[in-house]
Design an enzyme around this catalytic site. Structure first.
Site, PDB file in Angstrom:
ATOM      1  N   ASP A 111       0.809  -1.234   0.000  1.00 36.90           N
ATOM      2  CA  ASP A 111       0.000   0.000   0.000  1.00 36.90           C
ATOM      3  C   ASP A 111       0.839   1.281   0.000  1.00 36.90           C
ATOM      4  OD1 ASP A 111      -2.303  -1.560   0.033  1.00 36.90           O
ATOM      5  OD2 ASP A 111      -2.251  -1.701   2.225  1.00 36.90           O
ATOM      6  N   ARG A 112       2.018   1.194  -0.559  1.00 35.85           N
ATOM      7  CA  ARG A 112       2.928   2.364  -0.640  1.00 35.85           C
ATOM      8  C   ARG A 112       3.349   2.896   0.731  1.00 35.85           C
ATOM      9  NH1 ARG A 112       2.492   0.448  -4.924  1.00 35.85           N
ATOM     10  NH2 ARG A 112       2.045   1.418  -6.937  1.00 35.85           N
TER      11      ARG A 112
END
Ligand SMILES: Cc1cc2nc3c(=O)[nH]c(=O)nc-3n(C[C@H](O)[C@H](O)[C@H](O)COP(=O)(O)O)c2cc1C
Length: 217
Positions: free
Chosen positions: A195-196
């Site tokens: 999710d970065r």
């Protein structure tokens, strides 16, 4: 994304969870930490894991980047070798600061190093130069790196010229060739996560040690 890429991705993301312990608790020495990451990259079997981008700037602030090979790393800094008349060297002589970048895609890891640059001694450069294959040593003599070349044949002729010149002899270190050391003022380790929400840790030297802090991804 292919199945194999997905498996690799899941695997390397899973590997990343250790970074906080590794970076903040196990060692306060980013050089040791870097060596661990480089070793890990070497163990994956990727080609030239020691290749890195080096960015230099002209005195008026115009940047340029290219790849070189890391040849030595220790508490003093990161060493690579090149032609002292090349474009990068001309930049560094006028503006002795550089940024290095490693990216090990398969591990979802990046390391950024910034710092001042100095030439290593010619004795050290010679020790490395003499460890290279004969072809590479002749190549260093033959190439006027970064200068315009009329055609490939001109280069081939220059190689022939130096092969004959040094036939049966030691090949000396050219005075226009040697190493530079990047003395780190910051070293940032980046570990890709889901999710970065990546992990980033930046080390900066103090008088005797290093500080480390976490950055937002
Ligand atoms: C993987 C890789 C490794 C390289 N290693 C070196 C190196 O160690 N030293 C070097 O001078 N050039 C190396 N080169 C070539 C440089 O990228 C570049 O073309 C050359 O140094 C001239 O750059 P300049 O004109 O900006 O000075 C390498 C290129 C690649 C793709």
């Amino acid at each position: 994304m292919s199945l194999i890429s997905k498996i690799r991705c899941a695997f390397t993301l899973g590997q990343g969870v250790l970074i906080e312990n590794e970076a903040l608790k196990e060692t306060n020495d980013p050089i040791l930490f870097f060596n661990g990451w480089l070793k890990k990259a070497q163990d994956t079997g990727i080609i030239l894991p020691e290749s890195m981008s080096i960015s230099t700037c002209t005195p008026s602030g115009r940047p340029s980047s290219r790849m070189v090979l890391l040849k030595e790393v220790d508490s003093e800094g990161f060493v690579f070798f090149t032609n002292y008349d090349s474009r990068k060297a001309r930049d560094l002589e006028a503006n002795p600061f550089a940024a290095l970048l490693f990216h090990w895609n398969i591990l979802q890891r990046q390391v950024r190093i910034e710092g001042r640059v100095e030439r290593i001694s010619s004795a050290q450069s010679n020790a490395y130069f003499q460890s290279r294959g004969r072809g590479s040593r002749i190549g260093a003599w033959a190439s006027h790196q970064s200068q315009e070349l009329d055609d490939r044949q001109t280069l081939v002729e220059r190689v022939k010229y130096f092969e004959e010149k040094f036939s049966g002899k030691e090949i000396p270190l050219p005075e226009f060739w040697g190493g530079y050391r990047v003395i780190p003022e910051s070293i940032e380790f980046w570990q890709g996560k889901a999710d970065r929400l990546h992990d980033r840790f930046v080390y900066q030297p103090t008088e005797k040690n290093w500080t480390v802090k976490r950055l937002n991804p």
